[in-house]
Design a protein around this motif. Sequence first.
Motif, mmCIF file in Angstrom:
data_model
loop_
_atom_site.group_PDB
_atom_site.id
_atom_site.type_symbol
_atom_site.label_atom_id
_atom_site.label_comp_id
_atom_site.label_asym_id
_atom_site.label_seq_id
_atom_site.Cartn_x
_atom_site.Cartn_y
_atom_site.Cartn_z
ATOM 1 N N PRO A 122 35.408 39.308 39.109
ATOM 2 C CA PRO A 122 36.428 38.273 38.888
ATOM 3 C C PRO A 122 36.056 36.910 39.484
ATOM 4 C CG PRO A 122 37.171 39.855 40.529
ATOM 5 C CD PRO A 122 35.842 40.329 40.049
ATOM 6 N N TYR A 123 35.073 36.895 40.353
ATOM 7 C CA TYR A 123 34.714 35.637 41.019
ATOM 8 C C TYR A 123 33.248 35.354 40.788
ATOM 9 C CZ TYR A 123 38.706 37.713 43.278
ATOM 10 O OH TYR A 123 39.881 38.354 43.477
ATOM 11 N N LYS A 211 43.292 42.646 50.119
ATOM 12 C CA LYS A 211 42.709 42.140 48.868
ATOM 13 C C LYS A 211 42.111 40.779 49.177
ATOM 14 C CE LYS A 211 45.644 44.459 45.477
ATOM 15 N NZ LYS A 211 44.753 45.651 45.415
ATOM 16 N N SER A 213 39.803 37.229 47.576
ATOM 17 C CA SER A 213 39.178 36.496 46.473
ATOM 18 C C SER A 213 38.118 35.582 47.070
ATOM 19 C CB SER A 213 40.221 35.691 45.699
ATOM 20 O OG SER A 213 40.792 34.721 46.551
ATOM 21 N N SER A 215 35.362 32.118 46.449
ATOM 22 C CA SER A 215 34.909 30.981 45.646
ATOM 23 C C SER A 215 33.898 30.183 46.468
ATOM 24 C CB SER A 215 36.092 30.093 45.244
ATOM 25 O OG SER A 215 36.760 29.651 46.405
#
Lengths: 447, 447
Positions: A122-123, A211, A213, A215
């Motif tokens: 997803p990243y 969880k 994420s 970037s």
Amino acid sequence: MSNGQLLIIGGNAAGMSAASQARRANPDIDITVVEQSPYISTAHCGLPYYISGEIKDINSLTARTKEYFEDKRNVKVLTMTKALRIVSSSKSVETLDLRSGTKAALSYSRLIIAAGGDVVQPYSGKYIFSLRNTQDGLSLKKFIDSSHPMNAAVIGGGMIGLEMASSFRKLGMKVTVFEGSPAILPGFDTEISAPVERYLAGHDIKIIKSKASASDSASGGVDVSAGGRSHHYDMALIALGTKAAAQLAGAAGCELGAAGGVRTNLKMQTSIPSIYAAGDCIEVKNLISGKNVYIPLGTTANKTGRVAGINAAGGDAVFHGIIASAAGNILNMTVARTGLSEEEAGDGFGEIASVVSESASRADYYPGGSKITSKLIFSKTSGQLLGAQMMGKEGVAKRIDILAVCIQQKMKLRDIAGLDLTYAPPEAPVWDPVLKAVNTALLKLRK
Amino acid sequence: MSNGQLLIIGGNAAGMSAASQARRANPDIDITVVEQSPYISTAHCGLPYYISGEIKDINSLTARTKEYFEDKRNVKVLTMTKALRIVSSSKSVETLDLRSGTKAALSYSRLIIAAGGDVVQPYSGKYIFSLRNTQDGLSLKKFIDSSHPMNAAVIGGGMIGLEMASSFRKLGMKVTVFEGSPAILPGFDTEISAPVERYLAGHDIKIIKSKASASDSASGGVDVSAGGRSHHYDMALIALGTKAAAQLAGAAGCELGAAGGVRTNLKMQTSIPSIYAAGDCIEVKNLISGKNVYIPLGTTANKTGRVAGINAAGGDAVFHGIIASAAGNILNMTVARTGLSEEEAGDGFGEIASVVSESASRADYYPGGSKITSKLIFSKTSGQLLGAQMMGKEGVAKRIDILAVCIQQKMKLRDIAGLDLTYAPPEAPVWDPVLKAVNTALLKLRK
């Protein structure tokens, strides 16, 4: 089909096993493999050890070369060739040569889809990596060798994530693993995953249960956002699992299953009789639960590829399914499992019970042994052994295999206790950890 | 039988397992063990490693002490006490205290005979040793430490003979093994015993294929006579095997079998219902051939002792038999077997075939692995796997155990090929040596 044309999409474990076995089964058939990358027949499970430097040459992961297949097996191998579309009505596959940009249509009498899996990714970014294939391995190694990252985030605490965390740690990096579920190592119960977690912590691998994420950071490196906080690392590896690359098969009209993979029968034939499928793009039957599952593993890819190749070439072979036997090595600690976890064993086996036991890998008096922790999951109603999990520094993977045979044979604990296993002080105590665990389970069974 | 008296003759693996399990099965029974030596509960399989110096303290071979049994298990242990005669009519055993010379009669309601085995020892002398028990180990070690022998003869090339040859070699001695039959390692076929022989030769252990006799030499040391020639050594070890110590049982009227051991039923009960037997004094059923055999092993002693103890104390357990799984370690090379050898598989299975294959212990690309040589014996008629033998420097014993489960379960090759075994590069190739061997056998089966 002595003059048939066998086309295989995908040139790794499943595809090249299929090619080899098809040739063995039928010396006359034309066999062509199309593979979108420049690489074939690569042992992807070796990539963490290439990253850690334990394996120096990535080419050593190539079991057999294109030249070997062309010269010795009479198999045509088209690398850098992407399969765009299967036209099952005309039995042809539209391909794109990624070097020249040329399209072509390759016709087939039998087709094997061995398209593999796609990482869940997803990243993305300059400092964000995944590790699915040789190209990924080369990119990551190049980055590490040139940028000398000091710390790394691993997003995903499954086996691959932990093997990669282990590789980074071996290189001296500080490592943090982010795991979104309450426990690392899905498929293992907490009696094993918790001590593994402690072992990692004891070796300076930090686990954050959140969880996350990722970037690219404006200043270079990666920002990882987890639980409302932001963390900065020199790089991140995403290890959130794999999905079946089933689009091509689905678009061609092959039936897909609930687990997301291509469905096949025991001969690895899809719902379209001239099309077979194998490897990480298919789902398989768990022989203990009876359910179809998606568990992409090299062992299953090799076996299903073999069966697809034999059948597509006119031979006769079957693949019944798996019992989810898997092993991984994390900083020299082996973690392995087979059968059903206690969580998975919920339905259909009556009352479920489990026992955890500890044993020595060698005779107690023999130097150099280490502790093995075992968990057995069984039906208290029938006495059937349903699952086993182990961790330890030696003698774990093949002991799980001993239990894998028992589970696949649907043996009961009292029959397993009667097995005649070997004893040699440098390799096993007189009561092998397997038998010790089973005897502990029998005590609980009788209560 | 809450106030019964359980008497056990013999205080090693079988006898002390029986005592432990009897106590677990029945907290109220009186339990007495008589043992003629000063030692109990000793792992005799560790003795070669005590001789080689790998295990420093012979006491570490004692799994549990007399004090442990007396204090924690409420088991009375009479060491240095020899059982002279069983009088089954009066349910008593005449004993001799070897320290005081006092005789006594101990009565029993149930008796377990765990008298062990006697070494075949046709030659004796000051420089001639055998290795059956702790006393033997101490005598031999004392001789080596005080006399510093430079060369040794080992008479008998079975597993114990070769393990002892290995121990002597590790101590720097020149070693010659005399084997009277055409091949070393009885129970193994020549496809395994011949490479082991080459391995020994490559490590300066000489093998002479000749029956040999030994006697003390007038000038000190030993003269070994073999094939009409006389050889001189500083010492000799006799390793010609073990016979069941079944005299006591036989004299009491317990039925003995053709293999020379005490016969029992599945509950380890002899032909006299109040008398049980276990360990190296009994014969057991080979579950594959269906024949009764005499194969004295620590694993079987522990299992049969356990079952005898449970049943003699009023519990319920059975022991079905063995499949002759055994492993040994010779100069860091493991040699292991299970099931029937090709020679043993002669009758009752139709046409017999075998295959030999080689494989790597780890993924080919992963450093540090070594070669495993495997032989499988199977019925070409039914496809049933009958036996397996392996040699290699790592991962051998527990792989033989994987095949032991298959053989004990009477699995056919094609079902074994479908087993879901683990794969982790540091511990196994993607096609495990077990599966590779089975696939090789399948090719032969189909011819």
